[in-house]
Design an enzyme around this catalytic site. Structure first.
Site, PDB file in Angstrom:
ATOM      1  N   LYS A  17       0.838  -1.328  -0.051  1.00 39.85           N
ATOM      2  CA  LYS A  17       0.038  -0.025   0.134  1.00 39.85           C
ATOM      3  C   LYS A  17       0.764   1.135   0.168  1.00 39.85           C
ATOM      4  CE  LYS A  17      -3.839   2.168   2.502  1.00 39.85           C
ATOM      5  NZ  LYS A  17      -4.702   1.797   3.733  1.00 39.85           N
ATOM      6  N   SER A  43      -9.270   3.118   2.873  1.00 38.77           N
ATOM      7  CA  SER A  43      -8.030   3.657   2.099  1.00 38.77           C
ATOM      8  C   SER A  43      -7.341   2.467   1.298  1.00 38.77           C
ATOM      9  CB  SER A  43      -7.175   4.347   3.032  1.00 38.77           C
ATOM     10  OG  SER A  43      -6.715   3.421   3.926  1.00 38.77           O
ATOM     11  N   SER A  65     -10.526   0.970   6.602  1.00 39.43           N
ATOM     12  CA  SER A  65      -9.814   0.856   5.532  1.00 39.43           C
ATOM     13  C   SER A  65      -9.382  -0.498   4.949  1.00 39.43           C
ATOM     14  CB  SER A  65      -8.435   1.844   5.555  1.00 39.43           C
ATOM     15  OG  SER A  65      -8.729   3.252   5.812  1.00 39.43           O
TER      16      SER A  65
END
Length: 474
Positions: free
Chosen positions: A79, A154, A178
Site C-alpha cells: 500500500k 483507504s 480501510s
C-alpha cells in the site's frame, strides 16, 4: 493449474511442489497488470526488474530446498502509505517528492520474511483519511466488478488489485474501516486485527490503526495474520499471543455462539436496504449453522467521542503527516491541517482519556451480552467513482455523509481496538456487499472459525469479477 485468481496459499503450494516457479508466477501477474491496470488503476508504481529479481531469489531458495516460508514466491503489492527501502513513498500526495525510502517498515519486513515477493505499490487516498482511493497524484482507482464504482479506501488499490486478478493478496491497513470497506465493495475477505497484534513503528490515529491484508479466502487471511503478528519487544505493548496459530483456527469448531445483530447505524445515519440485507443473510446462515442470533442495541461510543475522533484525532494525525508543500495537498487535507490548529493539547488529552474510558464500556459487552457482533460493513450502497472524493474536496467543512455512512459500522471497532472482519455475503446490481463480524478483545480466533464456516455457504472464494484472470497462465 494456478491462475491470477488463485488464492495466495494455492500459489505457494504450487511453488513448493515445483508445479510452477516463482518467476513464472511473477510474470503472470505482471502480464495481468499490463493487460488491466490502465483501466483499474490499482498499481501506481512498479519496478518490473526488481519484482523479477525477488522472484528469482525465491525460486533459488526453493531449488536449494529452503521452502518453509508459508508464502514463498507469492507476489504482493504494498500500500502506498508504507515505506520500502529503495521505493518511493509519496503517500499518494503531490506534496511529497518521489524519492527512494531508506528503510522498510516492520510489517512489510514481516511479509518479506514470510516469502512474499513485493510487487509494486497500490493506490490509496492522500495520507489515508478517505474511503475512496483517489488523489491528485495517482488518479482514481476503480472497482473491477464495475469500473464506474469505487473500490473503497483507504486500501482500495489493494482491493482492486486482488479483485481484478492483478495480485493474489494485498498489503493493507485500517484506521477506521480501510481494510473492511474496500473488501466489502470488491467481494473479498478483510480482517482487521486487534490493537497491538501487528507490530508497527508508530501506531497512528491514537493507536487505532493497524496493518493487515485483503485476501480471497479466510485461510489466506489467517495465515497472513500469523506471519504479521510476532511479539514485538520494542513496542509499548503487544497483543497477547494466541493459543495456537491462527491458520489452525480455519475449520475449527467455534461452538454455539451468541451473536448480536445490529442493523441500525451507531451514528444514527440511514442504512441502505442492500447493506442491511447483507447482515440479514449472514444472520440466517449463522442460525442455520447452530448459532444464536438476536437483535441487540450495544453502546458503541458517545457522539462526543466519535466526533472527537474524526475532528481532532484524525485531523491532528494529518497535520503530523510528512508533507513538504501544503499548497499541493487536496482541499480536504488542507482543511484537516487547519482544523488541527484550532484545538489545543489539553483538548487532545481530554479526548484521548474519554476514548480509553468508553472503550472499557464497549469491550465489556463482549462475552457478557454477546460473543460476536454482526452488522452491515457499510450503511450505504457502493458509491460511484468520484462521489466521495468530490464530496470531500468541494465541501470539506461540511458533514461528508457518504463517507460517514461507509464507516459508521467500522470506525468504532478501531477506537476500541477490537478485531473485525468483512465477509462478502451478498450481491446487488452486480456489486458485492459485505457483512461485518466483530469479536471481543484479541479474539481473532473466533472470527476466523466462524468466517470459515460461512465461506462454503456463500462461496465467495469462487466468485470472480468480470475480466479477472482471463489472461495467459503458466
Amino acid at each position: 493449474m494456478i491462475s491470477p485468481t488463485s488464492s495466495a496459499l494455492e500459489i505457494a503450494a504450487a511453488i513448493r511442489s515445483g508445479a510452477v516457479g516463482a518467476v513464472e508466477v511473477a510474470e503472470m501477474y505482471l502480464a495481468e497488470i499490463d493487460r488491466r491496470n490502465d483501466a483499474i488503476n490499482a498499481i501506481v508504481w512498479l519496478d518490473r526488474e526488481e519484482v523479477l529479481r525477488r522472484a528469482r531469489a525465491s525460486e533459488a531458495r526453493v531449488r536449494a530446498g529452503d521452502a518453509a516460508r508459508p508464502f514463498e514466491g507469492v507476489p504482493i503489492p504494498v500500500k502506498d502509505l508504507s515505506s520500502v527501502a529503495g521505493q518511493p513513498n509519496t503517500m499518494s500526495s503531490l506534496s511529497i517528492p518521489e524519492r527512494p525510502a531508506t528503510e522498510t517498515e516492520i510489517d512489510v519486513r514481516l511479509l518479506e520474511d514470510a516469502g512474499f515477493v513485493l510487487m509494486g505499490r497500490s493506490n490509496s487516498p492522500e495520507f489515508g483519511p478517505l474511503t475512496a482511493s483517489e488523489n491528485a497524484r495517482h488518479g482514481k482507482t476503480r472497482n473491477p466488478w464495475n469500473l464506474e464504482f469505487t473500490s473503497g479506501g483507504s486500501s482500495g488499490g489493494a482491493s482492486a488489485a486482488v479483485a481484478g486478478g492483478l495480485a493474489p493478496i494485498g498489503h493493507a491497513s485500517d484506521g477506521g474501516g480501510s481494510i473492511r470497506v474496500p473488501s466489502s465493495v470488491t467481494g473479498l475477505v478483510g480482517l482487521k486485527p486487534s490493537r497491538g497484534r501487528v507490530p508497527a513503528e508508530v501506531r497512528g490515529w491514537e493507536h487505532s490503526t493497524t496493518s493487515g491484508v485483503i485476501a480471497r479466502t479466510v485461510a489466506d487471511s489467517a495465515t497472513a495474520l500469523d506471519v504479521l503478528s510476532p511479539f514485538d519487544p520494542l513496542a509499548w505493548y503487544s497483543a497477547p499471543a494466541p493459543a495456537r496459530p491462527f491458520a489452525r483456527e480455519v475449520g475449527a469448531d467455534p461452538g454455539r455462539l451468541r451473536i448480536g445483530l445490529l442493523l441500525e447505524s451507531p451514528s444514527g445515519l440511514p442504512v441502505d436496504e442492500v447493506n442491511a440485507e447483507a447482515a440479514r443473510q449472514a444472520a440466517a446462515a449463522l442460525e442455520a449453522l447452530g448459532h444464536i442470533v438476536e437483535p441487540v442495541s450495544p453502546f458503541l461510543f458517545s457522539p462526543e467521542a466519535g466526533k472527537g475522533f474524526v475532528d481532532l484525532v484524525i485531523s491532528a494525525s494529518v497535520y503530523a503527516s510528512p508533507y513538504e508543500d501544503v499548497e499541493l495537498v487536496d482541499p480536504y487535507i488542507r482543511y484537516r491541517i487547519e482544523q488541527a490548529k484550532t484545538f489545543h493539547s489539553g483538548e487532545y488529552a481530554a479526548l484521548a482519556g474519554l476514548l480509553q474510558w468508553e472503550t472499557r464500556q464497549v469491550n465489556a459487552q463482549f462475552g457478557r451480552d454477546f460473543d460476536l457482533l454482526l452488522t452491515p460493513t457499510m450503511a450505504v450502497a457502493t458509491p460511484r467513482v468520484g462521489v466521495v472524493y468530490d464530496e470531500a474536496n468541494e465541501t470539506p467543512d461540511a458533514p461528508r455523509l457518504t463517507e460517514a455512512r461507509q464507516v459508521t459500522f467500522t470506525a468504532w471497532a478501531n477506537i476500541a481496538g477490537l478485531p473485525a472482519i468483512s465477509l462478502p455475503v451478498h450481491e446487488a446490481d452486480g456489486l458485492p456487499v459485505g457483512a461485518q463480524l466483530v469479536a471481543g478483545p484479541f479474539d481473532e480466533a473466533s472470527l476466523i472459525r466462524v468466517a470459515s464456516q460461512l465461506e462454503p455457504v456463500f462461496g465467495w472464494d469462487t466468485r470472480i469479477a468480470p475480466g479477472a484472470g482471463e489472461g495467459p497462465r503458466p
